[in-house]
Design an enzyme around this catalytic site. Structure first.
Site, PDB file in Angstrom:
ATOM      1  N   GLY A 269       0.789  -1.350  -0.089  1.00  0.00           N
ATOM      2  CA  GLY A 269       0.184  -0.017   0.003  1.00  0.00           C
ATOM      3  C   GLY A 269       0.975   1.283   0.179  1.00  0.00           C
ATOM      4  O   GLY A 269       1.197   1.888  -1.236  1.00  0.00           O
ATOM      5  N   ARG A 270       1.328   1.595   1.020  1.00  0.00           N
ATOM      6  CA  ARG A 270       2.057   2.656   1.363  1.00  0.00           C
ATOM      7  C   ARG A 270       3.255   2.909   0.473  1.00  0.00           C
ATOM      8  O   ARG A 270       3.655   4.120  -0.301  1.00  0.00           O
ATOM      9  CB  ARG A 270       2.859   2.831   2.636  1.00  0.00           C
ATOM     10  CG  ARG A 270       3.657   3.985   2.936  1.00  0.00           C
ATOM     11  CD  ARG A 270       4.588   3.909   4.080  1.00  0.00           C
ATOM     12  NE  ARG A 270       3.928   3.156   5.223  1.00  0.00           N
ATOM     13  CZ  ARG A 270       3.325   3.758   6.468  1.00  0.00           C
ATOM     14  NH1 ARG A 270       3.189   5.010   6.499  1.00  0.00           N
ATOM     15  NH2 ARG A 270       2.909   2.775   7.155  1.00  0.00           N
ATOM     16  N   CYS A 336      -8.682  23.216  16.578  1.00  0.00           N
ATOM     17  CA  CYS A 336      -8.491  23.769  18.001  1.00  0.00           C
ATOM     18  C   CYS A 336      -7.698  22.718  18.747  1.00  0.00           C
ATOM     19  O   CYS A 336      -8.573  21.911  19.457  1.00  0.00           O
ATOM     20  CB  CYS A 336      -9.690  24.090  18.505  1.00  0.00           C
ATOM     21  SG  CYS A 336     -10.586  24.967  17.485  1.00  0.00           S
ATOM     22  N   GLU A 337      -6.549  22.185  18.546  1.00  0.00           N
ATOM     23  CA  GLU A 337      -5.776  21.193  19.446  1.00  0.00           C
ATOM     24  C   GLU A 337      -4.209  21.482  19.235  1.00  0.00           C
ATOM     25  O   GLU A 337      -3.778  21.942  17.973  1.00  0.00           O
ATOM     26  CB  GLU A 337      -6.104  19.854  18.765  1.00  0.00           C
ATOM     27  CG  GLU A 337      -7.359  19.295  18.747  1.00  0.00           C
ATOM     28  CD  GLU A 337      -7.548  17.745  19.138  1.00  0.00           C
ATOM     29  OE1 GLU A 337      -6.517  17.287  19.326  1.00  0.00           O
ATOM     30  OE2 GLU A 337      -8.673  17.449  18.902  1.00  0.00           O
TER      31      GLU A 337
HETATM   32  N1  LLP Z   1      -2.150  -5.707   4.342  1.00  0.00           N
HETATM   33  C1  LLP Z   1      -2.827  -5.913   5.734  1.00  0.00           C
HETATM   34  C2  LLP Z   1      -3.649  -6.788   6.085  1.00  0.00           C
HETATM   35  C3  LLP Z   1      -2.802  -4.472   6.243  1.00  0.00           C
HETATM   36  O1  LLP Z   1      -3.167  -4.508   7.360  1.00  0.00           O
HETATM   37  C4  LLP Z   1      -1.897  -3.567   5.577  1.00  0.00           C
HETATM   38  C5  LLP Z   1      -1.646  -2.095   6.615  1.00  0.00           C
HETATM   39  C6  LLP Z   1      -1.348  -3.477   4.391  1.00  0.00           C
HETATM   40  C7  LLP Z   1      -1.494  -4.678   3.769  1.00  0.00           C
HETATM   41  C8  LLP Z   1      -0.546  -2.390   3.734  1.00  0.00           C
HETATM   42  O2  LLP Z   1       0.730  -1.993   4.304  1.00  0.00           O
HETATM   43  P1  LLP Z   1       1.692  -0.865   3.807  1.00  0.00           P
HETATM   44  O3  LLP Z   1       2.296  -1.593   2.559  1.00  0.00           O
HETATM   45  O4  LLP Z   1       0.726   0.216   3.480  1.00  0.00           O
HETATM   46  O5  LLP Z   1       2.379  -0.483   4.918  1.00  0.00           O
HETATM   47  N2  LLP Z   1      -2.287   4.472   8.736  1.00  0.00           N
HETATM   48  C9  LLP Z   1      -0.717   3.902   9.262  1.00  0.00           C
HETATM   49  C10 LLP Z   1      -0.528   2.517   8.470  1.00  0.00           C
HETATM   50  C11 LLP Z   1      -1.430   1.604   8.739  1.00  0.00           C
HETATM   51  C12 LLP Z   1      -1.148   0.187   8.229  1.00  0.00           C
HETATM   52  C13 LLP Z   1      -2.137  -0.737   8.333  1.00  0.00           C
HETATM   53  N3  LLP Z   1      -2.169  -1.954   7.596  1.00  0.00           N
HETATM   54  C14 LLP Z   1       0.290   5.048   8.776  1.00  0.00           C
HETATM   55  O6  LLP Z   1      -0.215   6.224   8.203  1.00  0.00           O
HETATM   56  O7  LLP Z   1       1.476   5.064   8.927  1.00  0.00           O
END
Ligand code: LLP
Length: 408
Positions: A269-270, A336-337
């Site tokens: 994802g990221r 406001c935080e």
């Molecule tokens: N697969 C599962 C089952 C997951 O829980 C996640 C992310 C991914 C794939 C994708 O992970 P990535 O490749 O994006 O690291 N909001 C947080 C990140 C939370 C990730 C949760 N799970 C942030 O902004 O850093």
């Protein structure tokens, strides 16, 4: 920063801000596709199924780019499944993860004939079986196992250690697979782990994959043979940079899975989305408080919560001419935080009121985590499609949008 500004030319950013207003998320289609193709190249020997983790950024236009590259989607809610189908992901390439799927969401997944559901508990497996029985189908099932591996990342995004809410132990998984294999409404097809996010080393993956492969072998000896091994997402991308070469990850997973006959699945994802986006805001006011220099911008924690929530340090830059020497400045929003900041102690020249400020590496978990807190309509989103072309991919919300679902 130059590597990033290659995709986000200042003149184009100024045009987008002038036409779309601020705050606005700006994505580079080229950058997004570059990460996708880097993944495909690094893993070409393994031919995995890539399922883009939509939680990072579920914008339809970006998802459509991933779908057109042959990628599938990893969804974690009925809403994401809806978006995935709408964006053109093939149902046979969609997997559904998450610890708390409702009966309605499970039925939606089965009706959509997605590749499989990643279940995370005994009770969820039973709920999936009931949903499949109601619909008179056989549900393709994968279990998320907890490999008990430490990914060495922020505690909020570390998920693969025993004691976390995610997955089931190998012992419980064994019992569940044997049960599922005997059910007329369940078909065990895969096994899954996801150890965390912002992981920069292939070693925890190698460790978890080794444990998963040994488990899958043991399962086969009990008469349950799986087709898919899902190694999750989590490959990192440091704020301010592109993702590091995933070749070590590919090598580690090839070392475990090549020749096993299992189809590898990855859920990045990221690493795909983060470098491909920035948040563009406008400076409203400057002020001093004690020794602190504050720059009040028109974007806030409701637009980008990562600095407040994880202490994430996103690089920031002023767009346009610099005035005077750089000094440490906090970029804050109107919410406001005291936790409402986009950057702290960023070394920047004095901005002029009305000047644009870009917050980089905001393509992942930026807009998708944004909210209407303080009744701030959510930002617009724009996609850069060529050297001097762009289009709006989501209009700015209006005050009417804020109350559209309310019943007085
Ligand atoms: N697969 C599962 C089952 C997951 O829980 C996640 C992310 C991914 C794939 C994708 O992970 P990535 O490749 O994006 O690291 N909001 C947080 C990140 C939370 C990730 C949760 N799970 C942030 O902004 O850093």
């Amino acid at each position: 920063m130059s590597m990033l500004s290659r995709y986000f030319r200042p003149a184009l950013l100024r045009e987008i801000a002038a036409r779309a207003g601020t705050p606005v998320y700006v994505y580079s289609g080229d950058s997004f596709l570059k990460q996708i193709r880097t993944y495909k190249k690094a893993f070409r020997g393994l031919d995995p199924l890539f399922c883009y983790a939509m939680k990072a950024n579920s914008s339809g236009a970006l998802c459509a780019l991933a779908a057109a590259e042959g990628w599938g989607a990893d969804v974690v809610s009925g809403g994401e499944l809806y978006r995935a189908l709408r964006a053109g992901f093939a149902p046979g390439k969609i997997i559904f993860s998450g610890v708390g799927k409702t009966a309605g969401e499970l039925e939606y997944a089965l009706k959509s004939d997605i590749l499989f559901v990643n279940a995370e508990s005994r009770e969820e497996v039973l709920a999936l079986e009931r949903a499949a029985a109601r619909l008179k189908v056989r549900a393709r099932l994968s279990l998320r196992v907890n490999p008990d591996v430490d990914p060495h990342t922020h505690k909020f995004i570390s998920t693969g250690l025993l004691g976390s809410k995610f997955g089931v132990s190998f012992d419980e998984a064994l019992r569940l697979y044997v049960y599922a294999a005997g059910s007329p409404h369940l078909e065990p097809v895969g096994a899954h782990f996801h150890i965390g996010s912002q992981v920069f080393s292939a070693r925890p993956y190698a460790l978890a994959a080794g444990r998963l492969a040994a488990f899958i072998l043991k399962l086969a000896s009990r008469g349950v043979s799986l087709r898919y091994a899902d190694a999750g997402g989590g490959w990192g991308a440091k704020e301010g940079g592109e993702m590091p070469d995933p070749a070590p990850l590919a090598a580690a997973l090839a070392g475990v899975f090549q020749g096993t006959g299992l189809r590898l699945i990855l859920e990045p994802g990221r690493s795909v989305a983060a470098p491909a986006g920035l948040l563009l805001a406008r400076v409203l006011y400057r002020k001093k408080s004690g020794k602190k220099n504050f720059v009040v911008a028109d974007a806030a924690m409701n637009d980008l919560v990562r600095p407040a929530l994880y202490g994430a340090r996103h690089p920031v830059a002023l767009i346009g001419p610099a005035r005077g020497p750089a000094a440490p400045r906090d970029i804050v929003g109107p919410v406001c935080e005291s936790g409402d900041f986009l950057a702290q102690d960023a070394l920047l020249p004095e901005p002029a009121p009305g000047q644009l400020v870009a917050v980089y590496s905001a393509g992942a978990y930026g807009f998708s985590m944004s909210s209407q807190y303080n009744s701030r309509p959510r930002a617009a989103e724009a996609l850069i499609t060529g050297p001097s072309s762009w289009r709006l991919i989501r209009r700015r919300e209006t005050y009417e949008d804020l109350v559209a679902a309310e019943i007085l």
